[in-house]
Structures are given as C-alpha cells and as structure tokens.
Enzyme design. Structure first.
Site, PDB file in Angstrom:
ATOM      1  N   ASP A  77       9.475 139.957 -17.362  1.00  0.00           N
ATOM      2  CA  ASP A  77       8.600 140.561 -18.141  1.00  0.00           C
ATOM      3  C   ASP A  77       8.934 140.870 -19.451  1.00  0.00           C
ATOM      4  O   ASP A  77       7.949 140.607 -20.610  1.00  0.00           O
ATOM      5  CB  ASP A  77       7.388 141.435 -17.506  1.00  0.00           C
ATOM      6  CG  ASP A  77       8.327 142.757 -16.859  1.00  0.00           C
ATOM      7  OD1 ASP A  77       9.515 142.828 -17.090  1.00  0.00           O
ATOM      8  OD2 ASP A  77       7.774 143.593 -16.313  1.00  0.00           O
ATOM      9  N   LYS A  97      10.983 149.427  -8.257  1.00  0.00           N
ATOM     10  CA  LYS A  97       9.493 149.792  -8.048  1.00  0.00           C
ATOM     11  C   LYS A  97       8.846 149.594  -7.134  1.00  0.00           C
ATOM     12  O   LYS A  97       7.617 149.179  -7.177  1.00  0.00           O
ATOM     13  CB  LYS A  97       8.871 148.813  -9.259  1.00  0.00           C
ATOM     14  CG  LYS A  97       9.349 148.924 -10.785  1.00  0.00           C
ATOM     15  CD  LYS A  97       8.678 148.123 -11.620  1.00  0.00           C
ATOM     16  CE  LYS A  97       9.116 146.586 -11.087  1.00  0.00           C
ATOM     17  NZ  LYS A  97       8.955 145.720 -12.512  1.00  0.00           N
TER      18      LYS A  97
HETATM   19  C1  BGC Z   1      12.767 145.865 -13.383  1.00  0.00           C
HETATM   20  C2  BGC Z   1      12.709 145.093 -14.565  1.00  0.00           C
HETATM   21  C3  BGC Z   1      11.411 144.966 -15.208  1.00  0.00           C
HETATM   22  C4  BGC Z   1      11.014 146.493 -15.357  1.00  0.00           C
HETATM   23  C5  BGC Z   1       9.544 146.538 -15.939  1.00  0.00           C
HETATM   24  C6  BGC Z   1      12.121 147.015 -13.750  1.00  0.00           C
HETATM   25  O1  BGC Z   1      11.976 147.805 -12.420  1.00  0.00           O
HETATM   26  O2  BGC Z   1      14.016 146.029 -12.886  1.00  0.00           O
HETATM   27  O3  BGC Z   1      13.273 143.719 -14.474  1.00  0.00           O
HETATM   28  O4  BGC Z   1      11.760 144.258 -16.370  1.00  0.00           O
HETATM   29  O5  BGC Z   1      10.733 146.878 -14.179  1.00  0.00           O
HETATM   30  O6  BGC Z   1       8.674 145.731 -15.281  1.00  0.00           O
END
Ligand code: BGC
Length: 481
Positions: free
Chosen positions: A208, A173
């Site tokens: 989360d 992200k």
């Molecule tokens: C992460 C996860 C997370 C999800 C939602 C992903 O990019 O790898 O760990 O739960 O985003 O936030």
C-alpha cells in the site's frame, strides 16, 4: 517542542488532580515525551538500518525492492481493477486512468471478519473472489472478453521476486491466516479467481505504501515517498538502483526503483526507541510479540490499547475512576479491562474535545466504555494520556520521514510525501505535530513545510495498484489504452 519543566508543571496543575495523581502524571509525561535529542538519535539509527537493509537480505528493516521502476508520467490511460487488502476493510476499485494526471474511481468496501483473518487463507481468497465477482456484476463487467488487469495491494511484508510474484514473510496487524506464510499471495488469489471463472488477471503485487507513492506522484512529480499511517504503519521511497547493494536481478530499465521499507519493524532490537512498560505489555500480549515494535508505537491498531494500559494501571493504583476507599461496583466497567476495547478513534474524539467541562470525553467514556460518573479531573487525565500517546506517535512518524529525507537529500524544490491512513487523515493535530518534529529535526530550514510537504493521498493505494498494473501490462506488451 517537548515540554519545558515550567510548562509541564503548569499543565499538571491545570488538571487539578490529587498530589498522587499529579505525581503519576509527571512520571508518564516524562516516559512518553520525546525530546529533540531523542528524535535525532532515532533518526540516526533509522538511517543506519536503511543502509543495512539495502545491503543484504534478512535485516530488521527489510527494504524490499518493489520491482516498480522509475516514475510515472501521468499520461497513463486505461481501465484497471485494484484490490486493497490489509487495513480494516477490503476494497475493490475500478480505476479509469484518463491521462494528464487525472483518473476516476468507483469502489466497494467489505469488512474482513476476525474468522476470515484467522482462518485458512483459501477461505479468505474465496471471499475476496466473491467480492470481486459481485463488483464486476454491478459494474456490468462480468462478461468482458479480454481479461481485466488487477493490481493487488497486499499490505504485508512480502519479499518480491517480480512485479507480480512474491512470498509472504509474516503477517501483521492482527491477521494470522493459515497456509499463507512462505507462499505467493498472487498465486493464491489467482487460483480463487479461476475457481470462480472470473476474467481477471493479477498483474501486479503492490504494497500500500508503494501504491500511495505512485498515486501521489501521478500529479505531484516531486514525490519522494509514500506512507501509510493507519491501522498499520510503513513507508516506501524512490531509491537509486546503485544504492541497492543487494540487487541481483540484473540491469533495470530505469536507474531508480521504489523500495517498500517495512519500517514497522524498525528497532525490534530496542536500541533507540524509548519503550515504556505500557508498550512492553502491549507487545507481550499481541499476536506477534517482539516484532513490529515501531508500528506498535505509531499506528492506529495499537494507540488506543496503549492508552488503555495506562488507564488500567491508574485504576489498579486507585488513582482513577474509583479513587481510594470509594469503590462502587455499580460504576465498574468490564470494557476498560478488555484488551483492544479502547479504540484509537476514541482518542481522536477525546483530543478534539474543547468543551469546558470535557462533555465529549465524558460521553465517549460513558457510551463506549461504560464508565459513568466520571469527574472532570478524570476526563482531563484521560485527555492528557491520549495526547501523550498521540503526540509521541506523530513525532515518531515524522522521524521516519526525516530519516528517508536525510538519506536521499532535500533538493531545492523540496519534496512531496504522500500519506494515507486514518491517523493522518482524522487524528486531531497529527499533521501539525509531525511538522513540529520535522522542524526540530531540520533546524537549518526556516520553514520545513515548504521543503517537506506532507499531503493526504486519499485512497492512493488503490489508484497506485492500478497504475502498477498498467505499467506491468505495458511491459508485457499488451495494449492497454
Ligand atoms: C505491513 C506493511 C503495510 C503497513 C500499512 C504493516 O503492518 O507490514 O506491509 O504497508 O502495515 O498498511
């Protein structure tokens, strides 16, 4: 349902474009539409990948045991801090669990700048500690004699080794802090809290999705899974320990454990997902190419960029915003050529536009992307592209849920799925489209909504992290009530 040929032809005609525009739209409708058959094929592969991940370490869908065992009773009580890092904002929450499935929260939000997201991890942790410090002062908790337990929602792929220990395996992200991969995010944060002499102990590390599941289960006992459909995408569900073949940590108190699936990485091998050239372009230009392929097709960080890629392709073919022979430098927009400039929130506004001349779409294109004098036909094209990308995302997200539910089986009383995240909460028709896809995937149930109940678990991860901190603190033998 996906388009029938006749429906598709009518929709294209209604746009009222030129033959070249019609031809282009026909092609991308085909590229972005997922038939029931596609969905079934994707679900089958998803289930196989779940099994693989449960069997051994290092698989594409990591299926990480969360060390959160069993379900909660709803009777938990006490005051806990929760910290949420991993979406657009950093959140600090004070959660008071009141028992009987009730809780109260007070929270504060801070934006994480790009400099912090890409700088040294120590700077990010110091910033977080500073935010916690300010919050404790505001809440009159800075001089608390005993330490406040904190549940840390750290929403990235972390291989956990204990309820409050783990190693970050990769960033997602748009985060890329140095000095964090291979390290324990809890230790890094605890050190920063110590540097500031704050009376806070990080007692649980929670993804989360795990937090969302827990908070949903606090008042909906039939909760099977928690999902995030926001900036990123992922899911967690309750698994039988006996199915977690790779579990080597000895006997557990409960026969079940929550698994953080990390399904954003599903099909990095590109075997089942029908990726378009627009997805490939986004992936290649992202800071984590070849990873999180599924997430890149379904989450808020990326959808707008996919739409932008289609629109830019049309511009290059002289099919949009300045058709053949009419190039006008005065209406040229730098924004539409800038990566990430088309935000997913614009798609939401465009998709909800039901004005006859699409004035809301026009407004978005003008004010947010500096595209003036856009015709109604062009607005209809932008709306259709947004719809295709948004609908595909919802159908894929539903397929992941179908995979989880098919893996676990649907009990007579049905299951609840708690979902948080901006796409699920705000994107027009996202939930309806998910239900449509689920109905296609489970034709044996006449009304799938009664069997798989999708519900908004707003800000669930904070409460879930607090609940985990509560469980962890209890396990340590500290009195929390
Ligand atoms: C992460 C996860 C997370 C999800 C939602 C992903 O990019 O790898 O760990 O739960 O985003 O936030």
């Amino acid at each position: 349902m996906p388009f029938s040929d006749a429906q598709e032809a009518t929709e294209i005609k209604e746009i009222g474009g030129s033959p070249a525009q019609e031809e282009y739209m026909k092609n991308i409708i085909n590229e972005f539409s997922l038939t029931t058959e596609h969905l079934c094929k994707i679900r089958t592969r998803f289930m196989k990948e779940m099994d693989k991940g449960l069997e051994k370490e290092g698989c594409t869908v990591a299926m990480i045991p969360s060390y959160v065992e069993g379900r909660l009773t709803g009777h938990e009580r006490g005051q806990f801090l929760a910290l949420d890092l991993g979406g657009t904002n950093l959140r600090v929450v004070l959660v008071t669990l009141e028992g009987e499935g009730k809780f109260k929260t007070v929270s504060t939000k801070a934006r994480v700048s790009d400099a912090l997201k890409n700088g040294p991890m120590r700077n990010l942790c110091d910033y977080i500690a500073e935010c916690i410090d300010t919050f404790l002062t505001e809440q009159g908790l800075e001089d608390k004699e005993s330490e406040l337990p904190l549940g840390y929602t750290f929403s990235f792929p972390v291989l956990q080794t204990k309820i409050n220990r783990g190693t970050l395996s990769q960033w997602t992200k748009g985060f890329a802090c140095t000095g964090a991969i291979g390290k324990d995010p809890v230790m890094l944060l605890q050190d920063a809290l110590l540097r500031k002499h704050l009376p806070v102990k990080v007692s649980a590390l929670v993804n989360d999705t795990v937090g969302t599941l827990l908070s949903n289960a606090y008042n909906k006992p039939n909760t099977l899974a928690g999902l995030i459909l926001g900036t990123g995408a992922n899911g967690a569900y309750i698994e039988k320990i006996s199915n977690i073949k790779k579990w080597k940590d000895g006997p557990t108190k409960s026969p079940e454990m929550i698994i953080n699936m990390e399904f954003g990485a599903f099909d990095n091998e590109r075997q089942a997902l029908p990726l378009t050239r627009f997805d490939n372009k986004l992936d290649r230009e992202s800071i984590n190419p070849h990873s999180q392929i599924f997430e890149k097709m379904i989450s808020g960080m990326y959808l707008g960029e996919i739409v932008r890629n289609v629109l830019v392709d049309m511009i290059d073919r002289e099919l949009l915003f300045s058709p053949k022979g009419t190039f006008n430098p005065n209406v040229w927009s730098k924004e539409i050529s800038t990566m990430w400039a088309f935000e997913t929130s614009f798609m939401s506004k465009i998709e909800e536009d039901d004005t006859e001349n699409l004035s809301q779409t026009k407004e978005v294109l003008d004010t947010s992307l500096n595209l003036s004098n856009v015709s109604v036909v062009e607005c209809r094209i932008v709306k259709k592209v947004s719809e295709l990308v948004g609908k595909r995302a919802a159908r894929l997200a539903a397929t992941a849920i179908a995979g989880i539910v098919s893996h676990c089986g649907i009990p007579d009383e049905g299951v609840d799925i708690g979902i948080d995240g901006s796409l699920f909460e705000f994107y027009p028709s996202f939930k309806t489209r998910m239900y449509e896809a689920l109905q296609e995937l489970f034709p044996e149930h006449s009304d799938i909504r009664t069997k798989i109940r999708l519900g908004l678990a707003k800000d669930g991860s904070g409460v879930g992290a607090a609940l985990t901190a509560c469980v962890a603190t209890k396990a340590e033998g500290t009195k929390v009530v």
